[in-house]
Design a protein around this motif. Structure first.
Motif, PDB file in Angstrom:
ATOM      1  N   ALA A 121      29.881  49.246  34.488  1.00 45.64           N
ATOM      2  CA  ALA A 121      28.924  49.771  33.520  1.00 45.64           C
ATOM      3  C   ALA A 121      29.362  51.117  32.964  1.00 45.64           C
ATOM      4  N   ASP A 122      30.248  51.799  33.704  1.00 48.52           N
ATOM      5  CA  ASP A 122      30.591  53.160  33.295  1.00 48.52           C
ATOM      6  C   ASP A 122      32.094  53.450  33.328  1.00 48.52           C
ATOM      7  N   ALA A 123      32.929  52.430  33.578  1.00 50.01           N
ATOM      8  CA  ALA A 123      34.392  52.547  33.672  1.00 50.01           C
ATOM      9  C   ALA A 123      34.824  53.400  34.868  1.00 50.01           C
ATOM     10  N   ARG A 124      33.888  53.740  35.730  1.00 45.96           N
ATOM     11  CA  ARG A 124      34.226  54.503  36.940  1.00 45.96           C
ATOM     12  C   ARG A 124      34.017  53.677  38.201  1.00 45.96           C
ATOM     13  N   SER A 125      32.936  52.921  38.254  1.00 43.05           N
ATOM     14  CA  SER A 125      32.666  52.045  39.389  1.00 43.05           C
ATOM     15  C   SER A 125      32.891  50.598  38.939  1.00 43.05           C
ATOM     16  N   TRP A 126      33.874  49.922  39.551  1.00 42.19           N
ATOM     17  CA  TRP A 126      34.273  48.573  39.142  1.00 42.19           C
ATOM     18  C   TRP A 126      34.001  47.584  40.272  1.00 42.19           C
ATOM     19  N   VAL A 127      33.341  46.473  39.927  1.00 44.29           N
ATOM     20  CA  VAL A 127      33.035  45.421  40.891  1.00 44.29           C
ATOM     21  C   VAL A 127      33.939  44.222  40.625  1.00 44.29           C
ATOM     22  N   PHE A 128      34.584  43.718  41.694  1.00 45.52           N
ATOM     23  CA  PHE A 128      35.459  42.551  41.606  1.00 45.52           C
ATOM     24  C   PHE A 128      34.921  41.460  42.525  1.00 45.52           C
ATOM     25  N   ARG A 129      34.642  40.297  41.958  1.00 48.79           N
ATOM     26  CA  ARG A 129      34.155  39.151  42.717  1.00 48.79           C
ATOM     27  C   ARG A 129      35.340  38.248  43.043  1.00 48.79           C
ATOM     28  N   LEU A 130      35.611  38.015  44.320  1.00 49.04           N
ATOM     29  CA  LEU A 130      36.786  37.267  44.734  1.00 49.04           C
ATOM     30  C   LEU A 130      36.547  35.758  44.662  1.00 49.04           C
ATOM     31  N   ARG A 131      37.610  35.029  44.394  1.00 51.06           N
ATOM     32  CA  ARG A 131      37.538  33.568  44.355  1.00 51.06           C
ATOM     33  C   ARG A 131      37.389  33.001  45.769  1.00 51.06           C
ATOM     34  N   GLU A 132      36.749  31.855  45.834  1.00 52.57           N
ATOM     35  CA  GLU A 132      36.673  31.108  47.087  1.00 52.57           C
ATOM     36  C   GLU A 132      37.887  30.192  47.194  1.00 52.57           C
ATOM     37  N   GLY A 133      38.244  29.870  48.430  1.00 51.07           N
ATOM     38  CA  GLY A 133      39.268  28.857  48.656  1.00 51.07           C
ATOM     39  C   GLY A 133      40.695  29.331  48.491  1.00 51.07           C
ATOM     40  N   VAL A 134      40.921  30.640  48.400  1.00 44.73           N
ATOM     41  CA  VAL A 134      42.277  31.163  48.262  1.00 44.73           C
ATOM     42  C   VAL A 134      42.842  31.437  49.648  1.00 44.73           C
ATOM     43  N   LEU A 135      44.036  30.905  49.912  1.00 46.36           N
ATOM     44  CA  LEU A 135      44.688  31.077  51.212  1.00 46.36           C
ATOM     45  C   LEU A 135      46.008  31.820  51.048  1.00 46.36           C
ATOM     46  N   PHE A 136      46.299  32.702  52.001  1.00 46.19           N
ATOM     47  CA  PHE A 136      47.632  33.271  52.094  1.00 46.19           C
ATOM     48  C   PHE A 136      48.589  32.209  52.627  1.00 46.19           C
ATOM     49  N   ASN A 138      50.222  32.145  55.223  1.00 45.45           N
ATOM     50  CA  ASN A 138      50.081  31.934  56.666  1.00 45.45           C
ATOM     51  C   ASN A 138      48.768  31.250  57.038  1.00 45.45           C
ATOM     52  N   GLY A 139      47.999  30.821  56.036  1.00 51.45           N
ATOM     53  CA  GLY A 139      46.755  30.103  56.280  1.00 51.45           C
ATOM     54  C   GLY A 139      45.516  30.959  56.319  1.00 51.45           C
ATOM     55  N   LYS A 140      45.674  32.285  56.307  1.00 48.32           N
ATOM     56  CA  LYS A 140      44.519  33.179  56.323  1.00 48.32           C
ATOM     57  C   LYS A 140      43.793  33.125  54.987  1.00 48.32           C
ATOM     58  N   ALA A 141      42.438  33.066  55.030  1.00 42.79           N
ATOM     59  CA  ALA A 141      41.650  33.052  53.803  1.00 42.79           C
ATOM     60  C   ALA A 141      41.555  34.457  53.211  1.00 42.79           C
ATOM     61  N   GLU A 145      38.597  42.568  52.916  1.00 44.50           N
ATOM     62  CA  GLU A 145      39.403  43.553  53.632  1.00 44.50           C
ATOM     63  C   GLU A 145      40.876  43.536  53.191  1.00 44.50           C
ATOM     64  N   ASP A 146      41.345  42.391  52.714  1.00 40.21           N
ATOM     65  CA  ASP A 146      42.716  42.319  52.208  1.00 40.21           C
ATOM     66  C   ASP A 146      42.874  43.149  50.935  1.00 40.21           C
ATOM     67  N   VAL A 147      41.876  43.097  50.091  1.00 39.83           N
ATOM     68  CA  VAL A 147      41.898  43.862  48.847  1.00 39.83           C
ATOM     69  C   VAL A 147      41.791  45.357  49.152  1.00 39.83           C
ATOM     70  N   VAL A 148      40.875  45.717  50.035  1.00 38.60           N
ATOM     71  CA  VAL A 148      40.706  47.126  50.408  1.00 38.60           C
ATOM     72  C   VAL A 148      42.023  47.680  50.943  1.00 38.60           C
TER      73      VAL A 148
END
Length: 539
Positions: A121-136, A138-141, A145-148
């Motif tokens: 809303a203000d170009a300072r705080s950005w919200v990202f909604r992650l996709r479901e069903g994405v695997l690394f 090695n099988g980890k979903a 915490e991966d993004v952080v």
């Protein structure tokens, strides 16, 4: 309008998708014509539907095959850590193994990738909604915490991230839901989704310290990695994008010698090579079964004159060198027209923030002579380092040497081998040529290469006013004011930085005509390094 959209318009969405589905399942040309005739489509659409369907059939990706690729760079510093990538081979490999929260399209606009949507809303705080069903791999979903972890590690000095200067603007990264991450900046930046779509910000599993397995969420998995030599990747069968990738395997090598790359292509040992010299274009095109893909971009080869030591400590010497660039001649004689004129600042004419009002610096031996005499260097012999790996730099250095002779300036052109050039000579020699791949935004380009503490500020230019304008432009929502900030910054670089940019280079990729799916991305050759999941090989 795409073939899919045209078929939908002519036949309706259901019938159009039915036909395209049949094509994807392997319908032959004869079977396709029979289907169209049976349905009366050929007559009803006066042939247009048939033409579109046959075109779609011709472009239907084929699954399978092994692609052999060579880029123009290889180094013992090659890395599998996205944060430390420093050359185009690294970027190519990174795009095979990883994804980012966003990706950049053919207009360099950010599109959702691992984030299914993003908003602010203000170009300072950005919200990202992650996709479901994405695997690394090695099988980890994929989880917040991966993004952080992946974003915050760029801020840690111990990471030695090449994107640290970009990440400094991040204040915090927090998981704010099971599939949600909020990034808060120190000040607003409307370009954050663009920044997160660049190679260094690919997402890795939380806590990763050993990157030797190349674990990511990308279209391919790592099979082999020999630093400075080659990499082999194989299809990720659990890739989250349906139907992608098309290829079974890719072998990627870094081969600094352009003639060796072209010879390997035309002898059938390679299928795709980057960094083709314009002088090789006619030979490739004249060979049956081969072609050249041209991408116009903001890539440039520049003369970097360090201003903290040697001759570059004199502003007059820097100006003398800039006036010795015969830019039209370099464009026509060196790049054979596959380039656009540069003006000693890094924003190319196709960019939305390009400043057309900046007077073009012309080849002017008399002005060069005047500034050289003012520099007080006299009979000093000045070394200039070049290498074939910095595209066209050897040819441009020899032209500069010839022009300098005319004003009494003695340049000693030192041609260095491609191997080790970036780690041994670039940014270390008092005067050396560099090569800068196109960046998706003015903010990224200015921050990485011209900000006083930028990691690739090759001339060691320091200008507090420029740094201040960079911060103002980053947080400015008014387009006209932002345009003016960027115009002022281009002027400051043109006038004061120890960087000469004679032209913006088109990227030339040589390839077998069996290779399909390439499309231009202004970030550079091979679809801005992201070709791997888009291409296929015809039978």
């Amino acid at each position: 309008m795409s073939d899919r959209e045209r078929l939908h318009a002519l036949l309706g969405e259901g019938e159009g998708e039915r036909l395209l589905g049949a094509l994807r399942r392997g319908l032959t040309r004869r079977e396709l014509l029979g289907l169209l005739l049976k349905g009366g489509m050929l007559a009803a659409a006066a042939g247009s539907t048939a033409g579109l369907a046959l075109s779609a059939h011709a472009q239907t990706p084929r699954r399978g095959g092994r692609l052999r690729v060579a880029s123009a760079a290889a180094s013992i510093a090659d890395t599998l850590d996205p944060a430390k990538q420093a050359n185009y081979t690294d970027y190519l490999r990174g795009c095979m193994l990883h994804n980012g929260l966003t990706t950049l399209d053919g207009r360099l606009a950010p599109q959702p990738e691992l984030a299914e949507w993003f908003d602010s809303a203000d170009a300072r705080s950005w919200v990202f909604r992650l996709r479901e069903g994405v695997l690394f791999h090695n099988g980890k979903a994929l989880a917040p915490e991966d993004v952080v972890f992946s974003l915050l590690r760029h801020k840690d000095p111990a990471t030695a991230s090449k994107a640290r200067v970009l990440a400094e603007q991040i204040d915090s990264v927090r998981a704010t839901g099971p599939r949600e991450v909020t990034v808060t900046l120190k000040q607003p930046n409307a370009d954050l989704p663009v920044i997160l779509g660049t190679h260094h910000f690919h997402i890795v599993p939380a806590g990763t310290t050993d990157f030797s397995a190349g674990i990511g969420t990308g279209p391919f998995r790592l099979k082999e990695f020999k630093r400075g030599l080659r990499s082999v990747v194989v299809r990720n069968e659990r890739y989250w994008k349906p139907g992608r990738p098309y290829l079974d395997e890719i072998e990627l090598s870094g081969l600094g010698d352009e003639s060796a790359r072209v010879n390997a292509l035309l002898s059938g040992d390679l299928d795709l090579v980057g960094g083709v010299n314009p002088r090789s274009v006619a030979r490739i095109k004249a060979t049956a079964g081969y072609d050249v893909f041209v991408t116009r971009s903001g890539q440039y080869t520049d003369l970097d004159i360090r201003q903290d030591l040697g001759p570059g400590a004199s502003p007059d010497f820097v100006l003398a060198m800039k006036y010795l660039f015969d830019r039209p001649r370099m464009r026509d004689a060196v790049a054979l027209g596959y380039a656009e004129l540069g003006n000693d600042q890094p924003i190319d004419p196709s960019h939305r923030f390009y400043f057309p009002g900046l007077p073009q610096r012309a080849y002017d031996p008399e002005r060069a002579r005047y500034h050289f005499r003012k520099s007080g260097l006299g009979n000093t012999v000045v070394p200039v380092v070049a290498s074939p790996v910095a595209i066209y730099s050897v040819e441009m250095a020899l032209m500069l040497q010839q022009a300098a002779d005319g004003i009494g300036l003695k340049l000693d052109v030192k041609r260095m081998p491609a191997d080790g050039y970036w780690s041994t000579y670039w940014m270390k020699s008092p005067i050396a040529f560099g090569n800068v791949n196109a960046r998706p935004s003015a903010d990224i380009l200015f921050t990485q290469f011209f900000k006083s503490d930028g990691p690739w500020n090759a001339s060691r230019w320091r200008n507090p006013h420029f740094d201040q304008l960079l911060l103002l432009a980053r947080s400015e929502s008014d387009e006209a004011r932002r345009q003016q900030y960027y115009a002022d910054m281009q002027t400051l670089i043109h006038d004061g930085a120890g960087v000469g940019i004679p032209m913006f280079l088109s990227s030339l990729d040589g390839h077998t005509t069996r290779l399909k799916g390439l499309s231009p991305v202004p970030l550079g050759g091979m679809m801005g390094a992201a070709f791997a999941e888009h291409v296929w090989l015809e039978d």
